[in-house]
Design an enzyme around this catalytic site. Structure first.
Site, PDB file in Angstrom:
ATOM      1  N   ASP A 188       2.646 -16.956 -10.434  1.00 27.11           N
ATOM      2  CA  ASP A 188       3.995 -17.089  -9.887  1.00 27.11           C
ATOM      3  C   ASP A 188       4.256 -18.543  -9.516  1.00 27.11           C
ATOM      4  O   ASP A 188       3.913 -18.998  -8.426  1.00 27.11           O
ATOM      5  CB  ASP A 188       4.147 -16.175  -8.665  1.00 27.11           C
ATOM      6  CG  ASP A 188       5.525 -16.289  -8.038  1.00 27.11           C
ATOM      7  OD1 ASP A 188       6.360 -17.054  -8.566  1.00 27.11           O
ATOM      8  OD2 ASP A 188       5.770 -15.613  -7.023  1.00 27.11           O
ATOM      9  N   HIS A 205      10.212  -6.992  -9.703  1.00 22.07           N
ATOM     10  CA  HIS A 205       9.468  -6.913  -8.442  1.00 22.07           C
ATOM     11  C   HIS A 205      10.386  -6.336  -7.379  1.00 22.07           C
ATOM     12  O   HIS A 205      11.597  -6.278  -7.554  1.00 22.07           O
ATOM     13  CB  HIS A 205       9.031  -8.315  -7.999  1.00 22.07           C
ATOM     14  CG  HIS A 205       7.847  -8.822  -8.740  1.00 22.07           C
ATOM     15  ND1 HIS A 205       6.679  -9.183  -8.119  1.00 22.07           N
ATOM     16  CD2 HIS A 205       7.649  -9.020 -10.068  1.00 22.07           C
ATOM     17  CE1 HIS A 205       5.813  -9.588  -9.031  1.00 22.07           C
ATOM     18  NE2 HIS A 205       6.369  -9.511 -10.223  1.00 22.07           N
ATOM     19  N   GLY A 206       9.799  -5.966  -6.249  1.00 24.53           N
ATOM     20  CA  GLY A 206      10.614  -5.565  -5.091  1.00 24.53           C
ATOM     21  C   GLY A 206      11.544  -4.416  -5.401  1.00 24.53           C
ATOM     22  O   GLY A 206      12.703  -4.418  -5.005  1.00 24.53           O
ATOM     23  N   ASP A 258       5.879  -0.866  -3.935  1.00 25.61           N
ATOM     24  CA  ASP A 258       4.868  -0.940  -2.885  1.00 25.61           C
ATOM     25  C   ASP A 258       5.404  -0.354  -1.576  1.00 25.61           C
ATOM     26  O   ASP A 258       4.832   0.566  -1.005  1.00 25.61           O
ATOM     27  CB  ASP A 258       4.433  -2.400  -2.703  1.00 25.61           C
ATOM     28  CG  ASP A 258       3.215  -2.536  -1.780  1.00 25.61           C
ATOM     29  OD1 ASP A 258       2.648  -1.509  -1.381  1.00 25.61           O
ATOM     30  OD2 ASP A 258       2.834  -3.677  -1.464  1.00 25.61           O
ATOM     31  N   ASP A 313      -1.419  -9.623  -8.574  1.00 22.98           N
ATOM     32  CA  ASP A 313      -0.010  -9.733  -8.208  1.00 22.98           C
ATOM     33  C   ASP A 313       0.218 -11.087  -7.516  1.00 22.98           C
ATOM     34  O   ASP A 313      -0.497 -11.430  -6.579  1.00 22.98           O
ATOM     35  CB  ASP A 313       0.320  -8.572  -7.258  1.00 22.98           C
ATOM     36  CG  ASP A 313       1.806  -8.382  -7.021  1.00 22.98           C
ATOM     37  OD1 ASP A 313       2.607  -8.858  -7.846  1.00 22.98           O
ATOM     38  OD2 ASP A 313       2.149  -7.730  -6.010  1.00 22.98           O
ATOM     39  N   GLU A 317       7.082 -15.918 -13.791  1.00 22.15           N
ATOM     40  CA  GLU A 317       8.302 -15.587 -13.035  1.00 22.15           C
ATOM     41  C   GLU A 317       9.299 -16.744 -13.067  1.00 22.15           C
ATOM     42  O   GLU A 317       8.939 -17.906 -12.894  1.00 22.15           O
ATOM     43  CB  GLU A 317       7.980 -15.216 -11.579  1.00 22.15           C
ATOM     44  CG  GLU A 317       9.239 -14.924 -10.748  1.00 22.15           C
ATOM     45  CD  GLU A 317       9.003 -14.145  -9.448  1.00 22.15           C
ATOM     46  OE1 GLU A 317       7.976 -13.463  -9.342  1.00 22.15           O
ATOM     47  OE2 GLU A 317       9.860 -14.245  -8.561  1.00 22.15           O
TER      48      GLU A 317
HETATM   49 ZN   LIG Z   1       6.423  -9.296  -6.065  1.00 19.96          ZN
END
Ligand SMILES: [Zn+2]
Length: 330
Positions: A115, A232-233, A277, A93, A145
């Site tokens: 990233d 993400h997030g 997460d 990640d 990304e």
């Molecule tokens: Zn992330």
């Protein structure tokens, strides 16, 4: 050098193809310790869901990169022991350098994220392409990304987000050869995804966040039809978990996440990987606080880590079944 194939892991290619076609998303769960890993695998075996095990730089520092890798690579056998062999991806990640991605690929990861979103566009393209070339020669898949998410996630932090510009995606995908693309449409890292002033309030005071930018997602899909998109997030910050934490001595303020209805809508589109997460962190913390508050004499870590593992597992099952729709697709 260890190839992920010797370990029984899979890359993301086939999983994403099926997920995009089937209108669901593969869960990507981060883990830092044994109990989180057990919870993820148990939940995914019980719901018959494929899974992406995510390791961040912070996790590698916290748990020791070698121990963490062996733990993840044992997950394939563990799933079989639990009675059902699910497809498992071991994914880096937020890799930030070519060297880190290479190290993970060489040690048996089946997928990596590079990233480069904080770099200028051309540098992001060059860095991503370099990782893709190394990875594809070993049949490892790569996530890139475009656009920057706000919030803090381990070592990744950004003061301000900026949305993905749809007119860049086609060029980026073509030039880099990435297998999937993380985009920024209003999700963010951490448990406080929006400031109260960005939200509206229901009559009983619950903060309601602004909608995700589905217009940007649709525009991206129009430019690269069927291409695997990653969010993400994407934790939802369940109200009951925040309440549990705060009623047993916690002080979480104004935590607000992405409504699950919006994630369901995203999962039904070209979004085929959703990273969660914070929700598991909240579930575990709530369980631990409750056990210790009710049993102040307890000092056996199994007595609070066990319930924490159970709480995380129930949360993952719920995500697979009711939000991402990945249940039954293993
Ligand atoms: Zn992330």
């Amino acid at each position: 050098m260890t190839s992920y194939k010797e370990l029984g892991l899979v890359n993301t290619r086939e999983l994403f193809r099926k997920a995009v076609a089937g209108g669901y998303a593969i869960p990507a769960y981060n883990f830092n310790n044994l109990e989180q890993l057990q919870a993820v695998i148990q939940a995914c075996v019980e719901t018959r869901s494929p899974v992406i095990l995510q390791v961040s730089s912070g996790a590698r520092k916290y748990a020791n990169k070698t121990l963490l890798r062996y733990l993840a690579q044992g997950a394939v056998e563990y799933a079989k022991e639990l009675g059902y062999p699910i497809p498992i991806v071991l994914h880096l990640d937020h890799g930030d350098t070519f060297e880190l991605c290479k190290e993970c690929i060489d040690s048996g990861f089946s997928s990596v994220m590079i990233d480069g979103s904080h770099h200028p566009y051309e540098k992001n393209v060059a860095l991503t392409k370099q990782v893709v070339e190394y990875a594809h020669a070993r049949d490892v898949t790569v996530e890139g990304e475009l656009g920057v998410l706000a919030g803090v996630e381990d070592d990744v932090s950004a003061e301000h987000s900026h949305y993905t510009q749809p007119d860049q995606v086609q060029d980026f995908v073509k030039k880099t050869g990435v297998d999937s693309l993380a985009i920024s449409i209003g999700t963010s890292h951490g448990a406080t995804k929006f400031k109260p002033e960005q939200c509206t309030r229901t009559p009983d005071g619950v903060l309601v966040p602004p909608d995700l930018r589905f217009d940007i997602l649709e525009e991206v899909e129009r430019r690269i039809p069927g291409f695997p998109i990653v969010l993400h997030g994407a934790s939802s910050v369940p109200v009951d978990k925040v309440k549990q934490i705060n009623s047993y001595g916690g002080k979480l303020k104004d935590a607000v996440g992405i409504p699950e209805s919006q994630l369901r809508r995203a999962a039904a589109s070209a979004v085929c990987k959703i990273n969660i997460d914070s929700d598991a962190r909240l579930a575990m913390t709530g369980a631990i606080r409750e056990v210790l508050a009710k049993n102040p004499a307890e000092f056996d870590p199994r007595k609070y880590m066990g319930p924490a593992r159970e709480a995380a597992k129930e949360l993952y099952k719920h995500k697979n079944q009711d939000v991402l729709g990945s249940a039954g697709h293993a």
